[in-house]
Design a protein around this motif. Structure first.
Motif, mmCIF file in Angstrom:
data_model
loop_
_atom_site.group_PDB
_atom_site.id
_atom_site.type_symbol
_atom_site.label_atom_id
_atom_site.label_comp_id
_atom_site.label_asym_id
_atom_site.label_seq_id
_atom_site.Cartn_x
_atom_site.Cartn_y
_atom_site.Cartn_z
ATOM 1 N N CYS A 82 0.821 -1.221 0.000
ATOM 2 C CA CYS A 82 0.000 0.000 0.000
ATOM 3 C C CYS A 82 0.848 1.262 0.000
ATOM 4 C CB CYS A 82 -0.912 0.012 1.217
ATOM 5 S SG CYS A 82 -1.974 -1.440 1.340
ATOM 6 N N GLY A 83 2.103 1.142 0.300
ATOM 7 C CA GLY A 83 2.980 2.299 0.365
ATOM 8 C C GLY A 83 4.128 2.026 1.319
ATOM 9 N N SER A 84 5.040 2.967 1.378
ATOM 10 C CA SER A 84 6.205 2.811 2.250
ATOM 11 C C SER A 84 5.780 2.929 3.713
ATOM 12 C CB SER A 84 7.245 3.876 1.920
ATOM 13 O OG SER A 84 8.371 3.761 2.762
ATOM 14 N N VAL A 85 6.090 1.907 4.504
ATOM 15 C CA VAL A 85 5.726 1.869 5.925
ATOM 16 C C VAL A 85 6.866 2.469 6.732
ATOM 17 C CG1 VAL A 85 5.102 0.402 7.883
ATOM 18 C CG2 VAL A 85 4.292 -0.167 5.587
ATOM 19 N N GLN A 86 6.530 3.476 7.531
ATOM 20 C CA GLN A 86 7.546 4.142 8.347
ATOM 21 C C GLN A 86 7.828 3.374 9.630
ATOM 22 O OE1 GLN A 86 6.768 8.279 9.076
ATOM 23 N NE2 GLN A 86 8.095 8.356 10.869
ATOM 24 N N SER A 87 6.788 2.952 10.331
ATOM 25 C CA SER A 87 6.964 2.224 11.593
ATOM 26 C C SER A 87 5.705 1.441 11.895
ATOM 27 C CB SER A 87 7.265 3.194 12.753
ATOM 28 O OG SER A 87 6.172 4.069 12.960
ATOM 29 N N VAL A 88 5.867 0.402 12.727
ATOM 30 C CA VAL A 88 4.758 -0.421 13.203
ATOM 31 C C VAL A 88 4.904 -0.565 14.711
ATOM 32 C CG1 VAL A 88 3.605 -2.653 13.100
ATOM 33 C CG2 VAL A 88 4.598 -1.681 11.025
ATOM 34 N N ASP A 89 3.866 -0.186 15.432
ATOM 35 C CA ASP A 89 3.883 -0.241 16.898
ATOM 36 C C ASP A 89 2.757 -1.142 17.360
ATOM 37 O OD1 ASP A 89 4.362 0.173 19.549
ATOM 38 O OD2 ASP A 89 3.524 2.200 19.625
ATOM 39 N N ILE A 90 3.105 -2.268 18.010
ATOM 40 C CA ILE A 90 2.112 -3.223 18.517
ATOM 41 C C ILE A 90 1.983 -3.032 20.019
ATOM 42 C CG2 ILE A 90 1.525 -5.661 18.779
ATOM 43 C CD1 ILE A 90 2.934 -6.249 16.202
ATOM 44 N N CYS A 91 0.747 -2.864 20.521
ATOM 45 C CA CYS A 91 0.483 -2.604 21.930
ATOM 46 C C CYS A 91 -0.520 -3.621 22.461
ATOM 47 C CB CYS A 91 -0.056 -1.190 22.139
ATOM 48 S SG CYS A 91 0.906 0.110 21.346
ATOM 49 N N GLU A 92 -0.573 -3.689 23.788
ATOM 50 C CA GLU A 92 -1.535 -4.578 24.434
ATOM 51 C C GLU A 92 -2.951 -4.031 24.316
ATOM 52 O OE1 GLU A 92 -2.250 -6.716 28.806
ATOM 53 O OE2 GLU A 92 -0.728 -5.150 28.534
ATOM 54 N N LYS A 93 -3.096 -2.707 24.398
ATOM 55 C CA LYS A 93 -4.395 -2.050 24.286
ATOM 56 C C LYS A 93 -4.194 -0.690 23.638
ATOM 57 C CE LYS A 93 -3.984 -0.444 29.064
ATOM 58 N NZ LYS A 93 -4.625 -0.427 30.401
ATOM 59 N N PRO A 94 -5.273 -0.054 23.161
ATOM 60 C CA PRO A 94 -5.113 1.251 22.500
ATOM 61 C C PRO A 94 -4.459 2.268 23.405
ATOM 62 C CG PRO A 94 -7.288 0.347 22.070
ATOM 63 C CD PRO A 94 -6.660 -0.553 23.087
ATOM 64 N N ALA A 95 -3.557 3.065 22.839
ATOM 65 C CA ALA A 95 -2.849 4.098 23.594
ATOM 66 C C ALA A 95 -3.755 5.300 23.785
ATOM 67 C CB ALA A 95 -1.562 4.497 22.873
ATOM 68 N N SER A 96 -3.397 6.143 24.770
ATOM 69 C CA SER A 96 -4.199 7.321 25.087
ATOM 70 C C SER A 96 -3.975 8.468 24.118
ATOM 71 C CB SER A 96 -3.880 7.791 26.514
ATOM 72 O OG SER A 96 -2.501 8.113 26.628
ATOM 73 N N GLY A 97 -2.982 8.364 23.255
ATOM 74 C CA GLY A 97 -2.700 9.424 22.301
ATOM 75 C C GLY A 97 -1.590 10.349 22.733
ATOM 76 N N GLU A 98 -1.187 10.275 23.995
ATOM 77 C CA GLU A 98 -0.112 11.126 24.483
ATOM 78 C C GLU A 98 1.229 10.471 24.203
ATOM 79 O OE1 GLU A 98 -0.819 11.800 28.557
ATOM 80 O OE2 GLU A 98 -2.664 12.948 28.244
ATOM 81 N N LYS A 99 2.216 11.287 24.010
ATOM 82 C CA LYS A 99 3.555 10.785 23.712
ATOM 83 C C LYS A 99 4.191 10.241 24.974
ATOM 84 C CE LYS A 99 7.785 12.098 21.301
ATOM 85 N NZ LYS A 99 8.513 13.185 20.628
ATOM 86 N N LYS A 100 4.591 8.986 24.935
ATOM 87 C CA LYS A 100 5.201 8.340 26.089
ATOM 88 C C LYS A 100 6.682 8.105 25.838
ATOM 89 C CE LYS A 100 0.979 5.963 27.492
ATOM 90 N NZ LYS A 100 0.364 4.652 27.807
ATOM 91 N N GLU A 101 7.390 8.048 26.941
ATOM 92 C CA GLU A 101 8.830 7.789 26.848
ATOM 93 C C GLU A 101 9.057 6.321 26.518
ATOM 94 O OE1 GLU A 101 12.859 8.148 29.604
ATOM 95 O OE2 GLU A 101 10.904 8.728 30.400
ATOM 96 N N LYS A 102 9.767 6.071 25.466
ATOM 97 C CA LYS A 102 10.011 4.715 25.007
ATOM 98 C C LYS A 102 11.122 4.075 25.821
ATOM 99 C CE LYS A 102 10.700 2.017 20.814
ATOM 100 N NZ LYS A 102 10.957 2.077 19.358
ATOM 101 N N LEU A 103 10.844 2.864 26.289
ATOM 102 C CA LEU A 103 11.833 2.146 27.087
ATOM 103 C C LEU A 103 12.904 1.584 26.159
ATOM 104 C CD1 LEU A 103 9.425 0.247 29.511
ATOM 105 C CD2 LEU A 103 10.673 2.355 29.943
#
Length: 282
Positions: A82-103
């Motif tokens: 479908c196009g160039s994929v920049q990143s894929v983020d898999i989570c346990e549940k939907p995120a709140s939309g706020e930017k979190k510090e990545k471990l």
């Protein structure tokens, strides 16, 4: 064979048509041998205006019902058409939309997520989201192919075990880096506290700290045992003895019985001593 293919096609159509409102259902299969397709629910990810997020609007595809065997690489390969994929983020549940510090730690705070998950697929161009939603008109997508197989069974367990083996030098380097940053942070806090000590604020108040006091020594196991023993003795002294009248009477009765028993034993011992004190000149 024709009837079987028609039944499978009708089943795939029913799966795609069962998408909730606002979502588009994409039929996927683990491999070519799998008969029943799995359903991925996708839609364009939307956030509030001005909210700082790592999933930008118009370029992010929100994916629900991601199976456990589907990794980030698999999703990136599925939507690469479908196009160039920049990143894929898999989570346990939907995120709140706020930017979190990545471990960034590889050894600590690594939570293993099991079961079905959600994913955020970020494309480099907004056209990739619309193209991904249009995949519902095509046949089922394959997660595991001959060119990109997904390991299962013993081979997957072997890779998981090999990945769980810790590299000693790498772990020591991460621990040393963390301790250096921690010591630097503590030194900065102490320097700031020493600078502000005794200096009044805008209202004339002076902040009082615990600096200068003798720091408490850490307790050893023997010290902990002594403290527990003292607390136990203190609780025993606080307990009420002979609180009830019948307990008081029983205690007196037992005390009298012990005195009588001791008196009889003393009488027998005195009688024996008198019998042994006989005069024997020869």
């Amino acid at each position: 064979a024709t009837s079987r293919g028609a039944k499978m096609a009708s089943a795939e159509k029913r799966v795609v048509a069962a998408a909730p409102a606002g979502y588009t259902a994409l039929a996927v299969k683990f491999g070519e041998r799998q008969r029943s397709p799995h359903c991925l629910l996708v839609k364009e990810h939307q956030v509030r205006e001005g909210a700082g997020t790592t999933h930008p609007p118009r370029r992010t595809l929100f994916v629900l019902n991601v199976p456990p065997y589907c990794s980030a690489d698999s999703l990136s390969r599925l939507f690469a058409c479908c196009g160039s994929v920049q990143s894929v983020d898999i989570c346990e549940k939907p995120a709140s939309g706020e930017k979190k510090e990545k471990l960034t730690s590889k050894f600590f705070n690594c939570k293993i997520v099991t079961g079905f998950r959600v994913a955020y697929v970020v494309f480099r161009k907004p056209a990739g989201v619309q193209a991904a939603k249009a995949l519902s008109q095509e046949g089922p997508l394959l997660i595991s192919t001959e060119s990109h197989p997904v390991k299962t069974g013993i081979s997957k367990w072997i890779d998981s075990y090999a990945a769980s083996v810790v590299d000693r030098e790498e772990l020591q380097a991460e621990v040393d880096t963390y301790m250096q940053e921690y010591d630097k942070k503590i030194a900065e806090e102490e320097a700031k506290a020493a600078k502000e000590e005794g200096v009044p604020d805008e209202e004339g108040w002076v902040k009082v700290t615990r600096r200068g006091r003798k720091p408490g020594l850490p307790r050893t196991e023997a010290a902990n045992l002594r403290v527990l023993e003292k607390e136990k003795q203190k609780r025993a002294r606080k307990e009420l003895l002979n609180f009830y009248a019948w307990q008081h009477r029983e205690t007196k009765r037992e005390h009298i019985a012990q005195l009588r028993k001791k008196f009889e034993e003393d009488k027998q011992r005195i009688a024996l001593m008198r019998a042994q004190r006989k005069f024997r000149p020869y």
